[in-house]
Motif scaffolding. Structure first.
Motif, short mmCIF file in Angstrom:
data_model
loop_
_atom_site.label_atom_id
_atom_site.label_comp_id
_atom_site.label_asym_id
_atom_site.label_seq_id
_atom_site.Cartn_x
_atom_site.Cartn_y
_atom_site.Cartn_z
N UNK A 109 0.83 -1.21 0.00
CA UNK A 109 0.00 0.00 0.00
C UNK A 109 0.87 1.26 0.00
N UNK A 110 1.94 1.26 0.80
CA UNK A 110 2.85 2.41 0.82
C UNK A 110 3.56 2.56 -0.52
N UNK A 111 3.97 1.44 -1.11
CA UNK A 111 4.64 1.49 -2.42
C UNK A 111 3.71 2.11 -3.46
N UNK A 112 2.44 1.72 -3.45
CA UNK A 112 1.46 2.29 -4.38
C UNK A 112 1.24 3.77 -4.09
N UNK A 113 1.21 4.14 -2.82
CA UNK A 113 0.97 5.53 -2.42
C UNK A 113 2.05 6.46 -2.96
N UNK A 114 3.31 6.08 -2.84
CA UNK A 114 4.40 6.97 -3.21
C UNK A 114 4.84 6.84 -4.66
N UNK A 115 4.22 5.96 -5.40
CA UNK A 115 4.64 5.74 -6.79
C UNK A 115 4.60 7.03 -7.62
N UNK A 116 3.68 7.93 -7.31
CA UNK A 116 3.55 9.17 -8.09
C UNK A 116 4.17 10.38 -7.39
N UNK A 117 4.77 10.20 -6.22
CA UNK A 117 5.36 11.32 -5.48
C UNK A 117 6.67 11.75 -6.12
N UNK A 118 6.97 13.03 -6.03
CA UNK A 118 8.20 13.59 -6.57
C UNK A 118 9.19 13.78 -5.43
N UNK A 119 10.27 13.03 -5.46
CA UNK A 119 11.28 13.08 -4.40
C UNK A 119 12.44 14.00 -4.74
N UNK A 120 12.39 14.68 -5.88
CA UNK A 120 13.52 15.53 -6.28
C UNK A 120 13.70 16.71 -5.33
N UNK A 121 12.63 17.27 -4.80
CA UNK A 121 12.73 18.39 -3.86
C UNK A 121 13.49 17.98 -2.61
N UNK A 122 13.21 16.78 -2.11
CA UNK A 122 13.89 16.33 -0.89
C UNK A 122 15.38 16.11 -1.15
N UNK A 123 15.72 15.59 -2.32
CA UNK A 123 17.13 15.40 -2.64
C UNK A 123 17.85 16.75 -2.75
N UNK A 124 17.19 17.74 -3.34
CA UNK A 124 17.78 19.08 -3.44
C UNK A 124 17.94 19.72 -2.06
N UNK A 125 16.91 19.59 -1.21
CA UNK A 125 16.97 20.15 0.13
C UNK A 125 18.07 19.47 0.95
N UNK A 126 18.15 18.15 0.88
CA UNK A 126 19.16 17.41 1.61
C UNK A 126 20.55 17.83 1.15
N UNK A 127 20.76 17.99 -0.14
CA UNK A 127 22.05 18.43 -0.67
C UNK A 127 22.38 19.85 -0.19
N UNK A 128 21.39 20.73 -0.18
CA UNK A 128 21.59 22.10 0.31
C UNK A 128 22.06 22.08 1.77
N UNK A 129 21.41 21.30 2.61
CA UNK A 129 21.77 21.22 4.03
C UNK A 129 23.18 20.66 4.18
N UNK A 130 23.47 19.58 3.46
CA UNK A 130 24.81 18.99 3.56
C UNK A 130 25.89 19.94 3.08
N UNK A 131 25.60 20.69 2.01
CA UNK A 131 26.57 21.65 1.48
C UNK A 131 26.73 22.88 2.37
N UNK A 132 25.74 23.17 3.22
CA UNK A 132 25.76 24.37 4.05
C UNK A 132 26.61 24.22 5.31
N UNK A 133 26.94 22.98 5.67
CA UNK A 133 27.72 22.75 6.87
C UNK A 133 29.09 22.23 6.49
N UNK A 134 30.11 22.67 7.25
CA UNK A 134 31.48 22.25 6.95
C UNK A 134 31.67 20.76 7.23
N UNK A 135 31.06 20.28 8.29
CA UNK A 135 31.17 18.87 8.66
C UNK A 135 29.90 18.14 8.24
#
Length: 92
Positions: A15-41
């Motif tokens: 049911x979860x697999x069907x639920x997220x099949x149409x979700x766009x995860x690109x925003x989360x990848x961009x946000x995660x990259x921004x956070x990781x790039x914003x900190x030195x460590x």
């Protein structure tokens, strides 16, 4: 675009697999990259333990899917990146 990686949560629940099949995860990848790039460590918090974590209250007034701990974890993952298991979702 759905998740381009395998999540244990999706392997265990069709049911979860069907639920997220149409979700766009690109925003989360961009946000995660921004956070990781914003900190030195690198930012890391072991997802298996909630020790040292903080609380966030998320209110869902309108939703188009059944709210379960797993579905909310995946929704947060779709928005913020990280690991769904690392959110330690619980209902109040």
């Amino acid at each position: 675009m759905g998740p381009c990686f395998e999540l244990v949560e999706l392997e265990e629940d069709n049911d979860l697999r069907d639920l997220v099949a149409s979700w766009n995860f690109s925003t989360s990848r961009e946000f995660q990259k921004f956070i990781l790039d914003s900190f030195a460590a690198p930012v890391h918090h072991p997802s298996s333990s909630s020790s040292g974590s903080f609380f966030v209250l998320a209110v869902f007034r309108r939703f188009t899917f059944r709210l379960t701990e797993s579905s909310v974890s995946l929704a947060l993952h779709a928005c913020l990146g990280g690991s769904p298991a690392g959110f330690h979702v619980s209902f109040l």
